[in-house]
Design a protein around this motif. Structure first.
Motif, PDB file in Angstrom:
ATOM      1  N   PHE A 188      16.382 121.532  32.240  1.00 27.68           N
ATOM      2  CA  PHE A 188      17.442 122.328  32.965  1.00 27.68           C
ATOM      3  C   PHE A 188      18.562 122.788  31.813  1.00 27.68           C
ATOM      4  N   LEU A 189      18.950 123.864  32.129  1.00 25.95           N
ATOM      5  CA  LEU A 189      19.994 124.420  31.424  1.00 25.95           C
ATOM      6  C   LEU A 189      21.348 124.590  32.320  1.00 25.95           C
ATOM      7  N   LEU A 190      22.484 123.993  31.768  1.00 22.26           N
ATOM      8  CA  LEU A 190      23.764 124.113  32.766  1.00 22.26           C
ATOM      9  C   LEU A 190      25.035 124.046  32.085  1.00 22.26           C
ATOM     10  N   SER A 191      25.905 124.353  32.891  1.00 16.68           N
ATOM     11  CA  SER A 191      27.586 124.332  32.252  1.00 16.68           C
ATOM     12  C   SER A 191      28.059 123.462  33.410  1.00 16.68           C
ATOM     13  N   ALA A 192      28.711 122.373  33.271  1.00 11.32           N
ATOM     14  CA  ALA A 192      29.232 121.806  34.279  1.00 11.32           C
ATOM     15  C   ALA A 192      30.569 122.418  34.562  1.00 11.32           C
ATOM     16  N   VAL A 193      31.321 123.029  33.657  1.00 10.10           N
ATOM     17  CA  VAL A 193      32.507 123.575  33.712  1.00 10.10           C
ATOM     18  C   VAL A 193      32.566 124.770  34.859  1.00 10.10           C
ATOM     19  N   THR A 194      31.572 125.600  34.786  1.00  9.49           N
ATOM     20  CA  THR A 194      31.284 126.971  35.493  1.00  9.49           C
ATOM     21  C   THR A 194      30.242 126.785  36.546  1.00  9.49           C
ATOM     22  N   HIS A 195      29.835 125.349  36.770  1.00  9.21           N
ATOM     23  CA  HIS A 195      28.808 124.956  37.736  1.00  9.21           C
ATOM     24  C   HIS A 195      27.512 125.523  37.712  1.00  9.21           C
ATOM     25  N   GLN A 196      27.241 126.274  36.686  1.00 11.89           N
ATOM     26  CA  GLN A 196      25.852 126.878  36.334  1.00 11.89           C
ATOM     27  C   GLN A 196      24.734 126.049  36.203  1.00 11.89           C
ATOM     28  N   GLY A 197      23.598 125.965  37.304  1.00 13.21           N
ATOM     29  CA  GLY A 197      22.468 125.106  37.084  1.00 13.21           C
ATOM     30  C   GLY A 197      22.919 123.748  37.605  1.00 13.21           C
ATOM     31  N   VAL A 198      23.978 123.644  37.986  1.00 13.42           N
ATOM     32  CA  VAL A 198      24.281 121.781  38.521  1.00 13.42           C
ATOM     33  C   VAL A 198      23.657 121.805  39.781  1.00 13.42           C
ATOM     34  N   ASP A 199      23.862 122.529  40.767  1.00  9.53           N
ATOM     35  CA  ASP A 199      23.336 122.556  42.111  1.00  9.53           C
ATOM     36  C   ASP A 199      21.757 122.220  41.981  1.00  9.53           C
ATOM     37  N   GLU A 200      21.193 122.971  41.243  1.00 14.81           N
ATOM     38  CA  GLU A 200      19.778 122.923  41.128  1.00 14.81           C
ATOM     39  C   GLU A 200      19.301 121.513  40.581  1.00 14.81           C
ATOM     40  N   LEU A 201      19.900 121.060  39.533  1.00 19.26           N
ATOM     41  CA  LEU A 201      19.792 119.720  38.708  1.00 19.26           C
ATOM     42  C   LEU A 201      19.722 118.726  39.620  1.00 19.26           C
ATOM     43  N   MET A 202      20.809 118.705  40.536  1.00 26.62           N
ATOM     44  CA  MET A 202      21.123 117.689  41.743  1.00 26.62           C
ATOM     45  C   MET A 202      20.086 117.592  42.362  1.00 26.62           C
ATOM     46  N   ARG A 203      19.816 118.823  43.146  1.00 32.49           N
ATOM     47  CA  ARG A 203      18.835 118.801  44.123  1.00 32.49           C
ATOM     48  C   ARG A 203      17.337 118.428  43.714  1.00 32.49           C
ATOM     49  N   TYR A 204      17.009 118.676  42.277  1.00 27.90           N
ATOM     50  CA  TYR A 204      15.764 118.295  41.980  1.00 27.90           C
ATOM     51  C   TYR A 204      15.879 116.709  41.497  1.00 27.90           C
ATOM     52  N   ALA A 205      16.969 116.247  41.224  1.00 27.48           N
ATOM     53  CA  ALA A 205      16.981 114.568  41.150  1.00 27.48           C
ATOM     54  C   ALA A 205      16.802 113.904  42.465  1.00 27.48           C
ATOM     55  N   ALA A 206      17.431 114.698  43.361  1.00 27.71           N
ATOM     56  CA  ALA A 206      17.439 113.999  45.017  1.00 27.71           C
ATOM     57  C   ALA A 206      16.008 114.140  45.288  1.00 27.71           C
ATOM     58  N   GLY A 207      15.123 114.900  45.032  1.00 26.78           N
ATOM     59  CA  GLY A 207      13.642 115.291  45.366  1.00 26.78           C
ATOM     60  C   GLY A 207      12.911 114.545  44.618  1.00 26.78           C
ATOM     61  N   GLN A 208      13.095 114.126  43.304  1.00 30.42           N
ATOM     62  CA  GLN A 208      12.235 112.927  42.575  1.00 30.42           C
ATOM     63  C   GLN A 208      12.587 111.820  43.097  1.00 30.42           C
ATOM     64  N   LEU A 209      13.846 111.195  43.425  1.00 30.39           N
ATOM     65  CA  LEU A 209      13.959 110.077  43.884  1.00 30.39           C
ATOM     66  C   LEU A 209      13.386 109.643  45.127  1.00 30.39           C
ATOM     67  N   GLN A 210      12.874 110.811  45.969  1.00 31.98           N
ATOM     68  CA  GLN A 210      12.340 110.431  47.218  1.00 31.98           C
ATOM     69  C   GLN A 210      10.722 109.770  47.028  1.00 31.98           C
ATOM     70  N   SER A 211      10.328 109.947  46.003  1.00 29.46           N
ATOM     71  CA  SER A 211       9.056 109.487  45.696  1.00 29.46           C
ATOM     72  C   SER A 211       8.915 108.180  44.373  1.00 29.46           C
ATOM     73  N   LEU A 212      10.306 107.835  44.209  1.00 27.09           N
ATOM     74  CA  LEU A 212      10.379 106.825  43.297  1.00 27.09           C
ATOM     75  C   LEU A 212      10.520 105.453  43.813  1.00 27.09           C
ATOM     76  N   PRO A 213      10.115 104.296  43.232  1.00 28.51           N
ATOM     77  CA  PRO A 213      10.451 102.999  43.871  1.00 28.51           C
ATOM     78  C   PRO A 213      11.841 102.644  44.021  1.00 28.51           C
TER      79      PRO A 213
END
Length: 426
Positions: free
Chosen positions: A310-335
């Motif tokens: 992913f590419l992101l800028s925490a200052v402008t919030h660019q790409g941040v929401d997409e990254l967090m949602r992807y991480a949450a989705g990955q956690l659903q299938s992890l131990p």
């Protein structure tokens, strides 16, 4: 500021000694000497560990290293038992691992809110009321209380977080944590502004949230103790997913591909299992990127290894929401977050059985006393057959039974060791 976070500590704990039984008689018509009414001694207090959600470090254990529970009170007349010693509750942060100091083995992982008894108090001694029989109506003896347990343990804090932020200093980990959660870590434009791990809860929508940990920046050699990384690598041990942040702005003249490989080497050196943990890579500081080729080279390198980029800028919030949602989705299938199973097997204590032992026959009971016998009794779990067998073996090897046989003990005679009575068998 660095001293404000403590994640390892060695402490010594000692549970309370049991109170002594009482020798006492009351007046009663037609009962010899009034009849025995000596009460039992109180039980010694336990040392109990309890998780406290308001604690985040082991700082309290830097200044206090010894913890002692209350002793049991002695028994008194009129069949009154002594008061039990007060338990001592030691509060620890969630995620604290308790290890035996000598062996390093895990005694307990404090990853839930269930209290844990680390050291049990000694049992109180029996009063003379226990020793009255039809042929022994006037017992002029009682038993001493048993000593408590003493243990030296190491407390080690491993944070409980779903996702761990890793990367070199000043790549934007703290900024990202502050944007996606209510955590407020220190943020500044220089290295090592984060000197302690920070936790934040990322809440996306109803029923979708996870805990994100900002781990202080790693540097090359961290696994061998360089920089701050050696102290804090343990806090990514439990993370189910690693989020590797790399600066692609080019402001510091660093190559993000080389940085990526350097951090991966440190993770591998610290723990090969940790290096195999699922990882998502993100290029940060996109808003001030000076050379787009740095980000594209990193993307190609990472995706060739099968990782999501992913590419992101925490200052402008660019790409941040997409990254967090992807991480949450990955956690659903992890131990789930790892909880360490205890592997501590207590070794039988080495007892010096050469000390004096008093053997006395009182009416039809053989009374046996001695300092090392007290220590022996305190370390025996009479509900466990192996522990009982060890207890019997120690007594035989000490020469105690041989000495009692020389004094005339016979099969079926009653032997009293503190608050234990048994029939003697050759």
């Amino acid at each position: 500021m660095a001293a404000a976070f403590v994640d390892t500590a060695k402490i010594t704990v000692r549970s309370g000694k049991g109170g002594n039984g009482a020798v006492s008689f009351h007046r009663e018509k037609y009962v010899a000497a009034g009849g025995p009414d000596g009460g039992d001694g109180g039980r010694g207090g336990d040392i109990i560990l309890q998780v406290d959600d308001h604690m985040s470090t082991l700082m309290d254990f830097r200044y206090k290293r010894k913890y002692t529970a209350g002793n049991g009170m002695d028994g008194t007349g009129k069949r009154c038992s002594g008061k039990d010693g007060e338990d001592l509750v030691i509060k620890v942060p969630l995620g604290t691992i308790v290890r035996d100091a000598a062996s390093g083995q895990i005694i307990r992982d404090m990853s839930d809110h269930e209290p844990f008894v680390l050291a049990r108090g000694g049992n109180g001694g029996w009063g003379n009321k226990h020793f009255a029989t039809p042929t022994r109506q006037v017992p002029h003896f009682a038993k001493a209380g048993l000593p408590g347990q003493e243990r030296e343990v190491v407390l080690e804090l491993k944070l409980l977080a779903d996702v761990g932020l890793v990367g070199f200093p000043n790549v934007g980990k703290s900024t990202l944590l502050s944007v996606v959660s209510k955590a407020r870590p220190k943020i500044a434009d220089y290295h090592f502004t984060t000197l302690m791990p920070n936790l934040g809860v990322v809440y996306l929508e109803e029923g979708v949230s996870f805990v994100l940990a900002d781990i202080p920046g790693l540097i090359e050699g961290a696994a061998e103790g360089a920089g701050l990384g050696h102290d804090f690598l343990r806090h990514v041990d439990r993370c189910r997913l690693l989020l590797h942040l790399l600066d692609v702005s080019g402001r510091e003249g660093r190559d993000p591909v080389e940085d990526f490989e350097a951090i991966c080497r440190e993770l591998e050196a610290y723990s090969p299992e940790l290096a195999r943990r699922p990882m998502v890579v993100a290029g940060t500081k996109l808003d001030i990127a000076q050379d787009p080729s740095l980000a594209e080279a990193l993307r190609a390198h990472v995706e060739a290894k099968g990782m999501k980029f992913f590419l992101l800028s925490a200052v402008t919030h660019q790409g941040v929401d997409e990254l967090m949602r992807y991480a949450a989705g990955q956690l659903q299938s992890l131990p789930p977050i790892q909880v360490y199973e205890p592997d501590y097997i207590p070794e039988p204590p080495k007892l010096d059985t050469s000390g004096d032992v008093t053997i006395e026959r009182v009416d039809d009971v053989w009374m046996v006393d001695g300092p090392w016998l007290q220590r022996l009794m305190a370390n025996v779990n009479f509900g466990d057959i192996e522990s009982r067998n060890w207890f019997d073996r120690v007594l035989r090897e000490s020469g105690l039974f041989e000495r009692m046989e020389a004094m005339g003990v016979q099969d079926g005679d009653t032997v009293c060791l503190y608050n234990l009575e048994f029939e003697y068998q050759k």
